[in-house]
Design a protein around this motif. Structure first.
Motif, PDB file in Angstrom:
ATOM      1  N   ARG A 126      41.505  83.349  64.103  1.00 54.53           N
ATOM      2  CA  ARG A 126      42.660  83.986  64.762  1.00 54.53           C
ATOM      3  C   ARG A 126      42.251  85.260  65.492  1.00 54.53           C
ATOM      4  O   ARG A 126      42.782  85.576  66.555  1.00 54.53           O
ATOM      5  CB  ARG A 126      43.756  84.271  63.743  1.00 54.53           C
ATOM      6  CG  ARG A 126      44.313  83.007  63.081  1.00 54.53           C
ATOM      7  CD  ARG A 126      45.636  83.285  62.393  1.00 54.53           C
ATOM      8  NE  ARG A 126      45.567  84.305  61.367  1.00 54.53           N
ATOM      9  CZ  ARG A 126      45.221  84.093  60.106  1.00 54.53           C
ATOM     10  NH1 ARG A 126      44.880  82.867  59.708  1.00 54.53           N
ATOM     11  NH2 ARG A 126      45.209  85.084  59.228  1.00 54.53           N
ATOM     12  N   ARG A 127      41.308  86.001  64.916  1.00 61.99           N
ATOM     13  CA  ARG A 127      40.863  87.242  65.569  1.00 61.99           C
ATOM     14  C   ARG A 127      40.236  86.971  66.920  1.00 61.99           C
ATOM     15  O   ARG A 127      40.313  87.802  67.827  1.00 61.99           O
ATOM     16  CB  ARG A 127      39.851  87.968  64.680  1.00 61.99           C
ATOM     17  CG  ARG A 127      40.424  89.052  63.816  1.00 61.99           C
ATOM     18  CD  ARG A 127      39.361  89.986  63.273  1.00 61.99           C
ATOM     19  NE  ARG A 127      38.236  89.273  62.695  1.00 61.99           N
ATOM     20  CZ  ARG A 127      38.178  88.886  61.427  1.00 61.99           C
ATOM     21  NH1 ARG A 127      39.182  89.113  60.610  1.00 61.99           N
ATOM     22  NH2 ARG A 127      37.114  88.253  60.971  1.00 61.99           N
ATOM     23  N   ASN A 128      39.609  85.817  67.072  1.00 58.58           N
ATOM     24  CA  ASN A 128      38.888  85.508  68.310  1.00 58.58           C
ATOM     25  C   ASN A 128      39.753  84.817  69.353  1.00 58.58           C
ATOM     26  O   ASN A 128      39.246  84.431  70.404  1.00 58.58           O
ATOM     27  CB  ASN A 128      37.671  84.638  67.985  1.00 58.58           C
ATOM     28  CG  ASN A 128      36.631  85.397  67.182  1.00 58.58           C
ATOM     29  OD1 ASN A 128      36.454  86.590  67.357  1.00 58.58           O
ATOM     30  ND2 ASN A 128      35.938  84.713  66.283  1.00 58.58           N
ATOM     31  N   PRO A 143      43.749  71.537  62.852  1.00 61.54           N
ATOM     32  CA  PRO A 143      44.765  72.573  62.662  1.00 61.54           C
ATOM     33  C   PRO A 143      44.483  73.535  61.523  1.00 61.54           C
ATOM     34  O   PRO A 143      44.907  74.700  61.587  1.00 61.54           O
ATOM     35  CB  PRO A 143      46.038  71.766  62.398  1.00 61.54           C
ATOM     36  CG  PRO A 143      45.567  70.439  61.896  1.00 61.54           C
ATOM     37  CD  PRO A 143      44.302  70.174  62.667  1.00 61.54           C
ATOM     38  N   ALA A 144      43.772  73.104  60.489  1.00 62.22           N
ATOM     39  CA  ALA A 144      43.497  73.987  59.358  1.00 62.22           C
ATOM     40  C   ALA A 144      42.669  75.201  59.776  1.00 62.22           C
ATOM     41  O   ALA A 144      42.686  76.231  59.092  1.00 62.22           O
ATOM     42  CB  ALA A 144      42.782  73.217  58.246  1.00 62.22           C
ATOM     43  N   ALA A 145      41.967  75.089  60.905  1.00 61.28           N
ATOM     44  CA  ALA A 145      41.148  76.219  61.367  1.00 61.28           C
ATOM     45  C   ALA A 145      41.998  77.457  61.629  1.00 61.28           C
ATOM     46  O   ALA A 145      41.523  78.583  61.456  1.00 61.28           O
ATOM     47  CB  ALA A 145      40.383  75.829  62.629  1.00 61.28           C
ATOM     48  N   TYR A 146      43.260  77.275  62.032  1.00 64.79           N
ATOM     49  CA  TYR A 146      44.111  78.424  62.338  1.00 64.79           C
ATOM     50  C   TYR A 146      44.444  79.244  61.101  1.00 64.79           C
ATOM     51  O   TYR A 146      44.919  80.384  61.220  1.00 64.79           O
ATOM     52  CB  TYR A 146      45.397  77.962  63.028  1.00 64.79           C
ATOM     53  CG  TYR A 146      45.157  77.449  64.430  1.00 64.79           C
ATOM     54  CD1 TYR A 146      44.737  78.299  65.439  1.00 64.79           C
ATOM     55  CD2 TYR A 146      45.347  76.101  64.729  1.00 64.79           C
ATOM     56  CE1 TYR A 146      44.501  77.823  66.715  1.00 64.79           C
ATOM     57  CE2 TYR A 146      45.118  75.618  66.012  1.00 64.79           C
ATOM     58  CZ  TYR A 146      44.691  76.480  67.002  1.00 64.79           C
ATOM     59  OH  TYR A 146      44.463  76.010  68.264  1.00 64.79           O
ATOM     60  N   LEU A 147      44.196  78.708  59.921  1.00 66.98           N
ATOM     61  CA  LEU A 147      44.435  79.467  58.697  1.00 66.98           C
ATOM     62  C   LEU A 147      43.318  80.479  58.436  1.00 66.98           C
ATOM     63  O   LEU A 147      43.461  81.354  57.590  1.00 66.98           O
ATOM     64  CB  LEU A 147      44.550  78.512  57.503  1.00 66.98           C
ATOM     65  CG  LEU A 147      45.644  77.438  57.616  1.00 66.98           C
ATOM     66  CD1 LEU A 147      45.614  76.534  56.383  1.00 66.98           C
ATOM     67  CD2 LEU A 147      47.008  78.059  57.803  1.00 66.98           C
TER      68      LEU A 147
END
Length: 245
Positions: free
Chosen positions: A191-193, A182-186
């Motif tokens: 998010r751009r991709n 989940p930390a990847a969404y930060l």
């Protein structure tokens, strides 16, 4: 301007072919020697060892195609610039939900090739994905307004529907790719991709990310989703639809 001329900058870095999905797609294409790749983007999942023509409407996406990628033309799925039966197979990977007239686009796939392989997804499952449900529920409305895999399968006349689960270490940054990370969404690049996030209301995304950041810091996300941490793969609703004459 095509949507991906606006949101597709840097797309090739985050949306990389995952070999596990690639193997399933190659198998679905069978012995087809010539393939039209519709909505081809930067070249992910283009089959090797076959004659491929890519069709893509976004100049930004075409610009990011590697030098050794298949030749490409700038066009839309609803008006493919090729004759009837131009290829043995047509491939469309996670693109139908972006088409202005998806039924007309699918009719074009049927016109140009006797084998059609389309990767789509269950929009209800995406709308109920934990990130949407708990952090940015505003995404659900857009997702539910897109054509679902079942609708596409019916119009396409698909004889086979193959589920494609998302491995926990998936390399292609589709929206639910980070179901266990989940930390990847930060990360703004992540998010751009993801078109679901790139096209969402920025204020809603900021609010959701604030809640996610807090839940990660105090362990609430982990407590709520402990069951996910033991899974190797996750069914996010991706379906490979295969149609043959």
């Amino acid at each position: 301007m095509d949507t991906y001329d606006r949101i597709g900058v840097g797309y090739a870095r985050g949306r990389r072919t995952d070999p596990r999905w690639q193997a399933v797609i190659e198998d679905a294409l069978g012995g087809a020697r010539s393939v039209l790749n519709i909505g081809a983007g930067t070249g992910s999942y283009e089959p090797a060892g076959r004659t491929v023509l890519a069709v893509e409407p976004s100049a930004e996406m075409l610009r990011q195609r590697p030098g050794d990628a298949a030749p490409a033309v700038r066009a839309v799925a609803e008006r493919l610039p090729v004759r009837d039966g131009a290829a043995e197979a047509a491939l469309a990977v996670l693109t139908v939900h972006h088409w202005n007239d998806w039924r007309r686009g699918l009719a074009e796939l049927r016109r140009v090739a006797p084998v059609r392989v389309v990767l789509a997804y269950d929009t209800r499952m995406h709308a109920d994905y934990w990130f949407v449900r708990e952090y940015v529920p505003e995404i659900a409305e857009r997702e539910l307004g897109r054509p679902a895999a079942a609708d596409i399968a019916e119009v396409l006349g698909a004889q086979r529907v193959v589920p494609l689960p998302v491995p926990w270490d998936f390399t292609d940054g589709v929206f639910p790719a980070y179901w266990r990370r989940p930390a990847a969404y930060l990360d703004p690049g992540v998010r751009r991709n993801c078109s679901a996030l790139a096209q969402a209301d920025p204020q809603a995304v900021r609010r959701g990310l604030g809640r996610l950041r807090a839940d990660l810091a105090d362990g609430r996300w982990r407590d709520r989703h402990r069951d996910l941490l033991g899974q190797a793969e996750f069914d996010a609703g991706f379906r490979l639809l295969i149609s043959r004459n």
